[in-house]
Scaffold this active site. Structure first.
Site, PDB file in Angstrom:
ATOM      1  N   GLU A 268     -72.715 -12.835   8.183  1.00  0.00           N
ATOM      2  CA  GLU A 268     -73.344 -13.277   6.923  1.00  0.00           C
ATOM      3  C   GLU A 268     -74.442 -14.310   7.175  1.00  0.00           C
ATOM      4  O   GLU A 268     -75.493 -14.268   6.555  1.00  0.00           O
ATOM      5  CB  GLU A 268     -72.256 -13.827   5.983  1.00  0.00           C
TER       6      GLU A 268
ATOM      7  N   ASP B 146     -61.861 -16.572   4.283  1.00  0.00           N
ATOM      8  CA  ASP B 146     -61.603 -17.238   2.990  1.00  0.00           C
ATOM      9  C   ASP B 146     -60.627 -18.398   3.205  1.00  0.00           C
ATOM     10  O   ASP B 146     -60.780 -19.466   2.623  1.00  0.00           O
ATOM     11  CB  ASP B 146     -60.975 -16.248   2.002  1.00  0.00           C
TER      12      ASP B 146
ATOM     13  N   GLU C 284     -68.587 -19.102  -1.339  1.00  0.00           N
ATOM     14  CA  GLU C 284     -68.079 -18.330  -0.189  1.00  0.00           C
ATOM     15  C   GLU C 284     -68.808 -17.000  -0.152  1.00  0.00           C
ATOM     16  O   GLU C 284     -68.711 -16.197  -1.072  1.00  0.00           O
ATOM     17  CB  GLU C 284     -66.574 -18.109  -0.274  1.00  0.00           C
TER      18      GLU C 284
END
Ligand SMILES: Nc1ncnc2c1ncn2[C@@H]1O[C@H](COP(=O)(O)OP(=O)(O)O)[C@@H](O)[C@H]1O
Ligand SMILES: O=P(O)(O)OC[C@H]1O[C@](O)(CO)[C@@H](O)[C@@H]1O
Ligand SMILES: [Mg+2]
Length: 475
Positions: A311, A455, A281
């Protein structure tokens, strides 16, 4: 659990009939306390600008500091994040006075934080068979933030033996506590910076991530040698927190040392069980050198990868596709994200599943010959959106029936658009060796908070993936 009771039926329905009770998982490394402050009016930001000097803040805004070394760095990066409505996390200089300055804010609540902390609690509540959650530090206060369920354990070594006990029975009195400050902002907050009239375009969060010198990202030696034993009793693992590695430490160690240890950890976990699936992650990694180390040394050892739009944009830029990366960070168009995902999967053939979560859609990409069908991949994405919507609405998922709240949140208005984009992409020659599956997010209008939603999405989808794979391999 009594399978006849209504709660169990509701659970099965909420989970879209995915079953986590057949999965054991290991999680490492990052757990912390999230001290959360909600910005609800532009006035608070305006006061910061007036107090610290508009000109200095504008100069710093344009400089775009990648580390927070003083209040002006913080204010500049906070405003930059709010103006763009993009998720951001910036490391904090390990300085006593600066920490005191951040302690002067009035925080609204404290919550379990860190990918491991958030994911451990979620998977335990979703009745995963066993969640082995590891963090290099575990103070009493941190241990108390884990849910108190029998399926959630912390690994220790006692008299040379691996011991798995509840976090609350495993904490170490003198361990330090790591606190991150989370600044959540609503959509529509207005303020001025020079000639800029800023209105936050969407609710999001800005993370000030503490980087205490004494906190090292590693699995302590005695437990490290037990990793092969842990590997034998799990189906999968999620690793996160590499963004917390620093370039150099007070004792002379450098990032080189910790990335080497991190590579060893992954090899040791797989040593006696080659079947485990390991997911990375990601998080926002401001330091380009560290980002390169994660990409070059950690990513090649992973089976699955989860990222948000910022990201994936930063990752593909660092891989040399600067223009594509910037476009993704700016617009997060599905066509660009899918193009980047293909480049990543071609560069890292070890990756069998790539997940990208963005504000308006969540997508997975895998090779055409993946054992799971498009329908099954859609199922794990549906669960992920229900989980995210529930957490966005309530702030926390504390019991399975909470998911009924997430189920009531409709998919966002781009549902049909995304369906046609995915259908067209899937028909393109260049994607003939891949499965591309996407679902629109169930966007909560006024979320209680947004920290940890990624998450939640990634871990729900990943464990769902492993669970369906395990079923498929039985047939
Ligand atoms: N208001 C909302 N309602 C539902 N889902 C949301 C909302 N805001 C964000 N999300 C989802 O959460 C994700 C945030 O992921 P990320 O930025 O990785 O969060 P974190 O790293 O804090 O877990 C977004 O990509 C989006 O899919
Ligand atoms: O980079 P760090 O310090 O491990 O923190 C990770 C941050 O990301 C989150 O896990 C959300 O993804 C926060 O809870 C936490 O503050
Ligand atoms: Mg994230």
């Amino acid at each position: 659990m009594d399978t006849s009771c209504n709660e169990y039926k509701e659970y099965r329905e909420c989970m879209d009939y995915l079953d986590f009770s057949n999965i054991s998982i290991f999680l490492a490394y990052n757990v912390n306390v999230d001290a959360i402050k909600y910005y609800t009016s532009g006035k608070e930001i305006q006061n910061l600008i007036e107090r610290y000097g508009e000109d200095d803040i504008i100069e710093k805004y344009n400089e775009y500091p990648r580390k927070i070394c003083n209040p002006i760095d913080y204010i500049a990066r906070l405003i930059h994040a709010m103006a763009n409505g993009k998720p951001a996390e910036v490391p904090l200089l390990d300085d006593e006075n600066l920490n005191k300055w951040f302690d002067n804010f009035k925080y609204d609540e404290e919550r379990m934080g860190g990918q491991v902390g958030i994911i451990a609690n979620l998977l335990s509540i979703l009745r995963t068979k066993k969640v082995i959650a590891y963090s290099p530090i575990l103070s009493k206060k941190q241990a108390e933030m884990f849910v108190d369920n029998d399926n959630l354990v912390y690994p220790s070594v006692v008299d040379g033996n691996l011991v798995l006990k509840k976090p609350i029975e495993s904490y170490k009195e003198n361990d330090p506590l790591k606190i991150n400050r989370i600044f959540e902002y609503k959509e529509g907050i207005e303020f001025k910076l020079g000639d800029k009239h800023i209105i936050t375009p969407i609710a999001n969060r800005f993370i000030v991530a503490s980087r205490p010198d004494k906190l090292r990202l590693e699995i302590k030696e005695d437990l490290k040698e037990k990793l092969p034993e842990i590997g034998e009793q799990i189906d999968c693992a999620i690793f996160s927190g590499y963004q917390g590695i620093k370039e150099k430490y007070s004792d002379g160690k450098t990032y080189e040392y910790y990335f080497t240890k991190a590579e060893e950890d992954l090899d040791l976990l797989r040593q006696k069980n080659k079947k485990i699936k390991i997911h990375l992650e990601f998080a926002s990694i401001q330091n380009i050198n560290l980002r390169k180390n994660i990409i070059n040394r950690i990513l090649p050892k992973m089976d699955c990868l989860g990222m948000d739009e910022t990201e994936v944009g930063n990752l593909i830029s660092t891989m040399g596709y600067e223009e594509l990366g910037q476009k993704i960070i700016k617009d997060s168009k599905m066509e660009d994200v899918v193009e980047a995902s293909k480049i990543i999967m071609e560069t890292y053939p070890n990756l069998e599943l790539l997940q990208v979560h963005t504000l308006y859609y969540i997508l997975v990409m895998c090779k055409k010959d993946n054992p799971l069908t498009t329908k099954q991949l859609k199922k794990i994405l549906e669960l992920a959106t229900i989980l995210a919507a529930t957490k966005a609405k309530l702030g926390e998922i504390s019991k399975v029936s909470d998911l009924l709240k997430g189920l009531t949140v409709p998919h966002n208005k781009y549902n049909e658009l995304f369906k046609s984009i995915v259908d067209n992409l899937q028909k393109e020659e260049k994607y003939k060796n891949y499965k591309i599956v996407a679902t629109p997010s169930r966007l909560v209008d006024v979320p209680k908070s947004t920290v940890g939603l990624g998450d939640t999405i990634s871990s729900g989808a990943f464990v769902g993936y492993v669970s369906l794979l395990k079923e498929a391999n039985k047939k």
